[in-house]
Structure formats: C-alpha cells, structure tokens
Write an enzyme that holds these catalytic residues in place. Structure first.
Site, mmCIF file in Angstrom:
data_model
loop_
_atom_site.group_PDB
_atom_site.id
_atom_site.type_symbol
_atom_site.label_atom_id
_atom_site.label_comp_id
_atom_site.label_asym_id
_atom_site.label_seq_id
_atom_site.Cartn_x
_atom_site.Cartn_y
_atom_site.Cartn_z
ATOM 1 N N GLY B 732 0.789 -1.242 0.000
ATOM 2 C CA GLY B 732 0.000 0.000 0.000
ATOM 3 C C GLY B 732 0.810 1.275 0.000
ATOM 4 N N GLU B 733 1.820 1.348 0.856
ATOM 5 C CA GLU B 733 2.576 2.598 0.972
ATOM 6 C C GLU B 733 3.717 2.685 -0.019
ATOM 7 O OE1 GLU B 733 3.061 3.340 5.552
ATOM 8 O OE2 GLU B 733 3.022 1.202 5.116
#
Ligand SMILES: Cc1cc2nc3c(=O)[nH]c(=O)nc-3n(C[C@H](O)[C@H](O)[C@H](O)COP(=O)(O)OP(=O)(O)OC[C@H]3O[C@@H](n4cnc5c(N)ncnc54)[C@H](O)[C@@H]3O)c2cc1C
Lengths: 285, 797
Positions: B732-733
């Site tokens: 996600g990041e």
C-alpha cells in the site's frame, strides 16, 4: 457565512439597481465562484446578494449594430468559449477562457465576474485588454461604457461606481481575426491560477499587422505591454528579444506563493519570445 | 470444470457499486437526532503559556449546550508517547492547538459561543526549525517530557526537544571511512506536507445516561481509538463503543486518535446528546496532522570497485508540536536508514525534534519517502561522480538473500528481489547506458523498501460465519478507505473455501462491540495480517463443515472434499450443498447435528525482537520487507524550469498478486501522490506568526488529472513470503516512496542539476539551471575559451 444573509434574484436590471440602492452593503452575484469563497473566508460580508442570473437581457451573446460582439454579464464562460462567433472571430478570447479553472467551474463562472473581481491573474482580462473591449455599465445615473484600458484601477479594484452594474462586455469589430496564443505557467497543469500569463496576438491579413501583448499575474492588474507591441509593429518578429525586454520592463510583479517576482519577470521575457516565435510558426504552412 | 479462482483474478471491488451510487455512508452522512455542532477554540500563537481560560460567557450564550476546556481533562494520550491532552492545559504549542470547544444547537451558535471564550496567553519564543530545536538553550516545547509515559522502545531525552533518538551502529564506520577511496556528503530536506484526504476528519460522540460512550468516527483504527480514548478519560474499554463507517481517505492522517477526544469531552458535558466535531478544509491543513519534515545529512564512502563501505545517515525530523505517533516514524526511519542497500559499516542517527509547527504524524510511507528522497539521490550522486551507471551501481550495492541490513538482520531467501525490480523498471523506461540522448530529456531510477512499522505484537483477527443460504460473512476490523481491503478479504475467503466470491459478504465497517479485534489499518499490513487470519479461520470452517458432512454421510472426513459450494464424497458420488450444512444438518427422521458454522482466528507476527537500545542491532526487528523500484522519464523546459514527468514505471516484489486490478490502482495512485509531494506540495508556515499560510486548496496544490504522467506501468515480481497469506506481502505505501527521488534523478540526467529540497518546483529548477549555466560560462571565460552560446539568447542573463 452568516445564515441571515438576504438573497434576491430580480428579473430586470432596474429592479437589481433598486435593490442595490436600498442595501448599499450588498453585492451582485453571478457565478459566485469568486464571491462565495471570499465570503467563506470572511474577506467579504455583504448584507444582501443580488443575483443577476435571472435577468434575460444579461444572458445573451449578440452582434452589435457595428459588427461587434456583446457578451452579456450573466453568460457562463463555457458558453463563451464554445460560441461559434467567439471561436471564429475572437479565438484568442476562447483560448484564454478555456484556461480558467476547469470545465465544471466554467459552467458557472462568467466573463463579467472575472473582470469585476479584478484579480491581477484574471485570465480572460488579457484577451479583453488586447481586443480593446468595452464594458457596458448601468447605475442610477444611467448607462455608460468604460474601455477595458481604464477598467482596472488596482488589485480587486475597478473604475465602477458603488452600486454600478456591468451589463455586458463588447468586443469591437476592429479586433476580429487576431491570431496568436495565450501562454500560461502554473504550478500544476489543471485548475490552478496563472503564475504568469502572456498573450501574444497579431492581426491576420493586415499590412502592416497590429500586435497585441497582454500580461496576467505580473502587475497589480492585468496589463498591456504597449511599447513591446509598437516595437513589433515597427520592426517585425525579428525584434522579439527586444520586445520581450520591453514587456519585462512593463511588468511589476510581486513575490507570492505561486512564484517570486524575479521568476515572473524573467518568464514574461521567455513567453513573449515564444509567443512571437509561435506566430511565425502558425503563419507558415 | 472448476470455478474461477478468486485469488489472482481481477475481481471487481465489493464496495464499488455502493461507493459509485452514493449508497455508501460516511461519518458526516450519518443522521443523529438533535445533533449538536461544535466550534473549537484554537491557539492563535505558535507557543504561549495559557494563563487562564474563561468559559462562563460562552456557556451562557444562546444555543450553547456544553463547553469544555483544558484543566478539566488532565490525562495524557498518544499512541507511543503520551504527550498530549485533549485541550492545551498550561501551554499551547502550535497555531491551531485546541484550547476549548463549544457544542451548540447550530454551527453558527457554536461559533458565536466559541468567540466568547476568553483565553489569556503569555507568548513564548517559538521554534520552527529542527536545527533551532536541538540547539543548546532552545526553548522547550515539552518541559515535562521526562514525566510522560512512553513505550519501552522509544527514547525521549528529558530536558531537550528530542522526543526520540534511534542510533544505528554497525561495523566500524570510522575505520571504513578512512579506508574509503572517495567520500561524498550531501544534505537533503523535506518540508511538512498534508494528507489532503477527500473526506476531512469528523467524529461524533454521545455519552448515554448510563455513562456508556459511543463514537462514530472517520478513522483508520477503531480499536486504537477506543484504547486511547480510555487512556485520556480514564474509562473502561467495556464502556466505550467505536463505530467506523466508510472512510473517504486516510493516508495515515486518520491513524491513531484525532478529533475523537474533543467530541467525547463535550459529550460528557451534555449526556444523552450527540456531538459532532468536523473540521473544514482550511483546518484540515494545519489543525489535524501533517507529515513530518526532514533534514538528512548523508556521508558515503566507497571503495575502488564502487562498493559502499561506510555510510553515515543523520536524520533530523521536524515532529511539530506533539510526537505521540511521530516518534515511531523516527524509529522506523532509523532501522530502515540503509534503504534497499547493503552497507557493511553504518553510523546512523534518527532524531525526532519537537517544534512549534503543526503536529507531525503517520503519512503513507511512514518516513520512507522522506529518507529515500535523500538516500536515492545520494546513491545517484555517488554513481555519477564515480562515472558508474546508476543502475549498475544500485545492483552492485543492493540487498538480497544472505546480505545484512543496517540492523544486522541477514535476509532470507523469501525476502524479495530488489535486483529484479531494478532491472525490470530500467528496461521498461530504456535506461541502457548506451542509449541515444535528447537534450533536456532524462531518465532516473530510485529503489524503495519498507517494513510494517508497528509494535511487535500488533495483531489482526477475523470472524467468519454463514447465513442460512450459505452466504459467507467475513467480519474484519481493517478499514477499506479505498485500497481494496474488503475485496481482497472476500477473495481470500472464497479461495480458501472454494465458494464463489459473489457469495461472500465482507462486513468491513467495524463496531468495537461486535467486531473482532484489529490493531490498526496502517503499515501496509492488512492484506497480509487480516489475510493470514482469514486463511486460519477458513481452515476451522472447513473442519466444521467436513465433520458435520462426514457424520451425515457416514464416511470419514478425510474422504470428503469441499469444492464449489458443496461437500462431496467422490467414492460414492454423494454430496451435500453448503446450504444444508451451515446451520446444522437434519436427517430424514428429523434429528439434527452440527449447528451454525462459525470460526474466529487471529494473526500476530511471531519471532520479532527489539532493537538493541545503543546500536539497534537485531536479528529480526520487523515482520517482512517489501522491495521495489521506479524509473522515470522526464523532459525539462530549459527556459521555464518546468519538469514534465512523461513516464513512470514501477516494479515491486509483492510475493503474490492477489488482485491485479487493485494492485495496479494502488501503484498508479501512489505514483501520483508521489508526484504531488515530489513536485508541488509543501505546507508553508510563516516563521513570524506560526500560521500555515497556504492552508487551502487554492494555495496548496495536489496533482490534478492533467498532471498524471502520460504513461504509467506496473509490474510485479512474486517471490513468496514464507509467512504471508498465499505468499503475499504489503504494498500500500511503497508505491509512493521512490517517486520524488526518481524524478530528481531523471532531472539530473536531463540537465545536470540536482534539487536537494523537496518539492521540485519549476522555479527551483530554473534557478538551478541558471546557476549552472552561469558557472559554466565563468569557467569557460576563466579558461580563456569563448563561452558556449546559450541555446536561445536573452533569457539567461
Ligand atoms: C476552483 C476555482 C478556480 C478558478 N480558476 C481561475 C482561473 O484559472 N483563472 C481566473 O481568472 N479565475 C479563476 N477563478 C476565479 C473565478 O472563477 C473567475 O474570476 C470567474 O470568472 C468569476 O466569475 P463569477 O461569475 O463566478 O463571479 P462572481 O463571484 O459572481 O462575482 C465576482 C465579483 O464581481 C461582482 N459582480 C458580479 N456581477 C457583477 C456585475 N454585473 N456588475 C458589477 N459587479 C459584479 C461580485 O459582486 C463579485 O465581487 C477560479 C475560481 C475557483 C473557485
């Protein structure tokens, strides 16, 4: 925003003027895309909003008797930029209009609102200045016209009298058929105010051609760089670099969040030279 | 003919129709009877002593139902370091610090009431820069730092502005530096930026007449909100209930606790009434949380072969006024300071400094984009100075199986392949060193790595159960704020039990009274942690189904197979559909066995070890790493400095792609967010007034659709993670981490200028180009050679 705000939507200009004279703290409302954000942040606190969008007379684009084009104050920018006569005769105005915000915004925002707000970065103003547009206005003292060249008096300030209402903006027949481009720098590509805007235009099919250079976001008001125009008229596009210097001399930018004064001034030079070069490229098949 | 597999397929988002039609409800959409509105009284000073707060006039104002202020709520909260009270008590620490709040029948009455709160301040000298903050004799932002409660693995320095200091001491840095054939030093800076979620922060609370607290909030972590609310009001967890409906973007800004304590403080003053605190876009920018600023000084010593032997990293983090969350970013940045590289000798210091700026907190990447901005430019700088191709230089120094990180952790075979990611993106944008070059057009690369930064015991759990028609319900407490968690959860459940994904319903809007525990939706940990818990619960579900079916059919469970919604006995050809098993099985004579099938399961990463407090050495400090790289192609307008990002190619080793569509979306979204922080975003604080001067979307720009690069590509390597669900690891990041550095490196490749301070604005590039051309002319002039004519005359004077 105060919840006791009074809102009126008259259907005639006379009624609008009467409402405004009853409430001197009021404000005319068109798209509201300048006015409402200013009210939200507390920069303005009108006692009454007089909405002009229901006044039929202000909602038309029509040809004037002498072949000019009148754009009613309440015509949304989207209608201006897609209007066949605007596109055919004043394509540079359509180009400037198309840089204002984004398409949904231009469904509400208006030409008259853009110039009445008198932001130094008003994108449509450069075309109106370049085309010697004339602003139609009416007040209790009657109707009058103001040339664009004398319309702006400072950032956020115009030559309108208190309570005076802009009815339309008229593009003269003599300004038809300018070719050129509006070159604009901003921090991002979509939906951003200009850091610098430079219009470079040249009349088509005239000998010698007339030149127009108008600048946004580099002076207390949108301006024309007349000395640069005259130099190009006298010496042609080969004088682009000197014209650029004259345009840089004409501007008086400030440093703000969008850019420094120094950068803005230098960019005026860059964009004027590019604008002139683009005229040449457009002219040659 | 078997049903299409659920995992690895581009399954449509399970929340898609709800979100597109507007059926999805967000906190501000919820209707409450007789809702009270709130205005918060905020400090106009960046740093001041609070001499007195008088609320009597406000309390008597029309429509006002409750007023709350500092000293009534003395308990501290904060996820790792408890350094914040609900309202400032004796001191305000940034412009926007809440001092009091007023709840009234209408927003206008609340604002009018707030205006009547009188606060006496004695202004103190503010500090805005980290250098100022660590200087001797600097005014202290938290004089009581030594008395705050803190988790054992965070090290604040009492009597200073340092809220955490993590040291990496690996090998013999000094010796290696002396032996290096060349040494390079650079300083890089990152400003504070804001998350700009589409949905600003909002929290609604009520204390009922029996004293039970109920909260609806736009948050990433319902259980952590409950836990921290209990800390700051001295409540039992049994008496606090937190609901999180759909959330319109978080990016870390809604991790931990935010507006909830203000809502609860007011709710306690007017039992029975719902109280809603909501910030507008202006307040969102400075009064909620922002990403921390960073000043990074890097020293790199290389040997004759271009291998880095000595690496020093000095990070000064601008944590702003409170560091409750930010202290862990300081820590994560410390133990990740070597990025995707193997550095044998390391001297690292990651230091968090309090200042009188807006509060720094979690932001997608959790410090990683900031440190990669510095490290990935430094690696490029060193490569270029040595005349080594930046791609080759990275491959030469890259981490991989058998190599040791800065904490001395030797990576396993399943760690992921940054080398493959580097090669793939370099090929995708054509970074061949022999390539044809066009002036003012360039290509750059940057790597990325990140581990989940969380307490070692951060856990997720799930509940799985069936409805009568065999609809499979999966209860999770991870939040789907756009990343696709609910869809991925449905895919795991469907895959594990071989039921059609359309028959799975993920209950993804948690209620702490009814939902299973989950620590937080942060750290790119949900697909991995909740995914693992789902697979475990599915095993138990399968066991129950087969046991009942075995008894029903009179065969051993081992002879049964669960497939396509049926339990079948191959030898006899008999089968039972799930709908006849999930509530218990009834025999023809009427007697029934089994019962409603359900299971719960949890996941907690095992074997994680604390860092050594002096050297940060640890054989397993984190659960996993995800590696990747991005390569970028830019063109530069020499005269205006405008940089156009033409193409960005990303590649990550994610272990296993669960949903190709969602992971592409995550990647493109991350790249665009990286483009924003890379080229336009900076929250500017006026250092005389302490005010954020561009706290609006007019003045603070994030990318628009027109700014999205013309070409985006995403590729994935799949080296399975041993303890990942079906091999998957977090992503996600990571997708926004390398973008700014890759753009900066491409810019250097295009025109030979390096921007050390984010963001890379046109004006900065223009200035750097002007400096460079001036320098070149001067050198040419000094050498007696006629200056090379600039490409166009006039502009560069
Ligand atoms: C998101 C966003 C993006 C924008 N981007 C741009 C941009 O790129 N470039 C740009 O130039 N502008 C931009 N603007 C500013 C604004 O949209 C334009 O200036 C627009 O043309 C204003 O028109 P309006 O009809 O909305 O004016 P309003 O807000 O209705 O009125 C503007 C002002 O004129 C006064 N007024 C209205 N009508 C009359 C009248 N008939 N006579 C006298 N006074 C009158 C009002 O009282 C007010 O002071 C943007 C605004 C927003 C919100």
């Amino acid at each position: 925003m105060p919840s006791d705000l009074d809102y009126r939507s008259p259907s005639t200009v006379d009624h609008a003027l009467a409402l405004m004279s009853e409430a001197p703290g009021g404000a005319f409302l068109l798209g509201g895309t300048d006015l409402l954000p200013q009210m939200r942040t507390g920069r303005r606190a009108p006692s009454v909003l007089v909405d002009l969008k229901r006044i039929a007379e202000l909602r038309e684009i029509r040809e004037t008797a002498d072949g000019g084009l009148s754009i009613g104050a309440a015509v949304p920018l989207a209608d201006v930029e897609t209007h066949p006569l605007v596109r055919a005769r004043y394509a540079l105005l359509a180009e400037c209009v198309s840089t204002v915000g984004a398409w949904p915004l231009r469904q509400r925002a208006t030409l008259a609102g853009n110039i009445c707000n008198a932001s130094p970065a008003a994108d449509t103003a450069v075309a109106l200045l370049a085309f010697d547009a004339v602003v139609g206005a009416v007040s209790s003292e009657g109707r009058r016209t103001l040339p664009m060249s004398r319309f702006f008096t400072g950032p956020g300030r115009t030559a309108l009298r208190p309570g005076e209402l802009v009815t339309d903006v008229v593009l003269p027949a003599t300004s038809r058929g300018f070719a050129g481009s509006y070159l604009r720098l901003s921090r991002r590509k979509g939906m951003d105010l200009a850091t610098v805007g430079v219009l470079v235009g040249r009349s088509d099919g005239e000998l010698p051609p007339r030149y127009r250079i108008a600048l946004a976001a580099v002076a207390p008001t949108p301006i024309r760089a007349v000395a640069a125009e005259e130099l190009l008229e006298a010496r042609g596009p080969k004088a682009a670099a000197e014209a650029a210097e004259l345009a840089m001399d004409a501007c008086a930018p400030i440093t703000d969040l969008r850019g420094s004064a120094e950068y803005r001034r230098e960019m005026v030079g860059v964009l004027v030279r590019r604008g002139v070069a683009m005229l040449e490229r457009k002219a040659r098949p | 003919m078997s049903a299409p597999r659920a995992v690895g397929r581009e399954v449509e988002r399970v929340d898609g129709v709800e979100k597109v039609t507007g059926a999805a409800r967000y906190t501000a959409d919820l209707k409450f009877p007789r809702l009270l509105h709130v205005a918060v009284v905020r400090s106009p000073h960046p740093h001041a002593r609070v001499l007195g707060v008088r609320t009597e006039r406000a309390a008597r104002a029309a429509g006002v139902r409750a007023v709350a202020s500092g000293r009534d709520f003395p308990l501290h909260t904060g996820i790792y370091l408890k350094d914040q009270t609900v309202f400032a008590t004796d001191r305000v620490r940034f412009v926007g610090d809440p001092v009091a709040a007023v709840a009234a029948e209408t927003p206008e009455e609340a604002a009018a009431g707030a205006a009547l709160v009188e606060v006496d301040y004695e202004p103190l000298r503010p500090i805005f820069d980290v250098e100022e903050g660590i200087a001797d004799g600097a005014p202290l932002v938290h004089p009581d730092l030594g008395r705050y409660e803190v988790v054992p693995w965070i090290q604040p320095k009492a009597g200073t502005n340092v809220c955490n200091h993590l040291k990496i001491r690996k090998g013999d840095y000094e010796g290696a530096l002396r032996r290096s054939s060349r040494v390079f030093e650079n300083v890089f800076r990152v400003p504070q930026v804001q998350h700009v979620p589409l949905e600003p922060h909002v929290s609604v609370a009520r204390v009922d007449l029996a004293g039970k607290v109920e909260v609806h909030t736009s948050a990433q972590s319902p259980f952590t909100v409950r836990h921290l609310l209990c800390a700051c009001f001295g409540l039992s967890h049994g008496d606090v209930r937190v609901h999180v409906p759909y959330v319109g973007g978080g990016f870390g800004g809604k991790a931990g606790i935010n507006l909830e304590p203000i809502a609860v403080a007011l709710a306690k003053r007017c039992p029975g009434r719902w109280v809603r605190v909501m910030v507008d876009r202006h307040e969102e920018f400075f009064a909620t949380v922002v990403r921390q600023g960073l000043t990074a000084t890097l020293v790199t010593g290389v040997d004759r072969h271009g291998k880095v032997q000595a690496q020093k990293m000095h990070y000064l983090w601008n944590c702003g006024a409170y560091g409750g969350y930010g202290v862990n970013i300081v820590r994560a940045a410390g133990y990740t300071c070597g990025g995707a590289y193997e550095f044998p000798n390391v001297w690292g210091d990651s230091i968090g400094v309090y200042t009188n700026r807006p509060v720094g907190s979690a932001y997608r990447g959790f410090g990683m984009q900031e440190i990669h901005w510095a490290l990935e430019q430094q690696m490029d700088f060193v490569a270029c100075e040595l005349g080594i191709d930046p791609v080759e230089f990275r491959l030469l120094n890259a981490l991989g199986a058998g190599k040791a990180t800065v904490t001395g952790q030797v990576l396993d075979e399943d760690a992921g392949r940054v080398d493959l990611c580097i090669r793939k993106v370099a090929a995708e944008v054509g970074m061949d060193p022999a390539r044809q070059r066009r002036p003012y057009s360039g290509k750059g690369i940057a790597c990325a790595v990140k581990a989940p930064a969380m307490p070692n015991d951060a856990a997720s759990s799930v509940v799985m159960k069936f409805a009568e028609d065999a609809t499979l319900e999966v209860l999770i407490s991870g939040i789907d704020y756009g990343q696709g968690l609910m869809t991925v959860a449905a895919q795991f459940a469907a895959e594990a039990l071989d039921v059609p994904v359309e028959t799975v319903r993920v209950r993804g809007c948690p209620d702490t009274d009814l939902s299973p525990y989950d620590w937080q939706t942060v750290a790119s940990r949900q697909t991995w942690a909740t995914g693992n818990a789902i697979l475990r619960a599915a095993e138990e579900i399968r066991r129950q189904l087969l046991a009942t079916a075995a008894e029903a059919l009179g065969v051993p469970p081992g002879e049964l197979a669960l497939a396509r919604g049926t339990v079948a006995h191959a030898a006899s050809g008999r089968s039972i559909p799930l709908a006849r098993l999930v509530m218990g099985y009834q025999f023809p004579d009427g007697h029934a066995i089994g019962g409603p099938v359900s299971a719960s399961a949890s996941y907690l990463p095992e074997g994680l070890l604390f860092l050594d407090p002096e050297t940060s050495q640890s054989a397993k400090p984190v659960a996993k790493w995800t590696f990747g790289a991005q390569a970028v192609e830019v063109s530069v307008d020499r005269e205006t400095g405008q940089v156009t990002v033409e193409k960005v190619s990303a590649c990550y080793d994610v272990g296993h792609v669960i949903n190709p569509g969602l992971i592409r979306g995550q990647t493109y979204g991350g790249i665009v967010q990286g483009l924003g922080t890379g080229t336009m975003e900076e929250l500017i604080v006026d250092t005389t007034t302490g005010r954020a001067v561009n706290a609006s979307l007019m003045d603070y720009k994030i990318p628009s659709f027109e700014d999205v690069p013309a070409v985006l590509t995403a590729e994935f390597v799949e080296t399975p993670q041993r303890d990942g669900p079906m091999g998957a690891r977090g992503i996600g990041e990571h997708t926004m981490i390398p973008t700014p550095a890759a753009i900066a490196n491409a810019l250097f490749d295009a025109c030979g200028v390096r921007i050390h301070d984010l963001p890379i604005t046109a004006e900065k590039v223009w200035r750097a180009l002007r400096e460079k051309e001036r320098g070149e002319r001067e050198r040419a002039g000094a050498a007696g050679v006629p200056a090379a004519a600039p490409a166009a005359s006039g502009a560069i004077a």
